[in-house]
Design an enzyme around this catalytic site. Sequence first.
Site, PDB file in Angstrom:
ATOM      1  CD  GLU A  34      -2.823  -1.001   2.460  1.00 31.78           C
ATOM      2  OE1 GLU A  34      -4.007  -0.638   2.320  1.00 31.78           O
ATOM      3  OE2 GLU A  34      -2.309  -1.291   3.565  1.00 31.78           O
TER       4      GLU A  34
ATOM      5  CE  LYS B 163      -6.380   1.319   2.342  1.00 33.20           C
ATOM      6  NZ  LYS B 163      -5.549   1.066   3.532  1.00 33.20           N
TER       7      LYS B 163
END
Length: 127
Positions: free
Chosen positions: A29, A106
């Site tokens: 990420e 997200k």
Amino acid sequence: MARDPRQPPDRIAVRGLRARGHHGVFDHERRDGQEFVVDVVLGVDTGEAARTDDLAHTVHYGLLSSRLVEVVEGEPVNLIETLADRLAAVCLAEPQVLEAEVTVHKPQAPVPHEFDDVTVTIQRRRP
């Protein structure tokens, strides 16, 4: 006419603001980044702006949006809770904003199942 403090403030909303950030707890990420989507709903007294028809008496949501994108694209954090708190602080730095509700989406969160979205919503008010 001044706003009656017993009445809830007026609302200005920016929804679906997109920016690429590198937030998350996993190395991939931080390395690869992903799209985040931000919604803000601001509590504002719009009375003076309505009376004067003057942008100086309200929130310039174009400039605010740019500041929010800078935060999303800026220094990575582990949690979207932290990101939401930073975004709320940007909103409350606007002198006309009395309160802010911030939702961080997200949609590419590392969830090992089919899902539509992961969100965190926070509410902050001026002391």
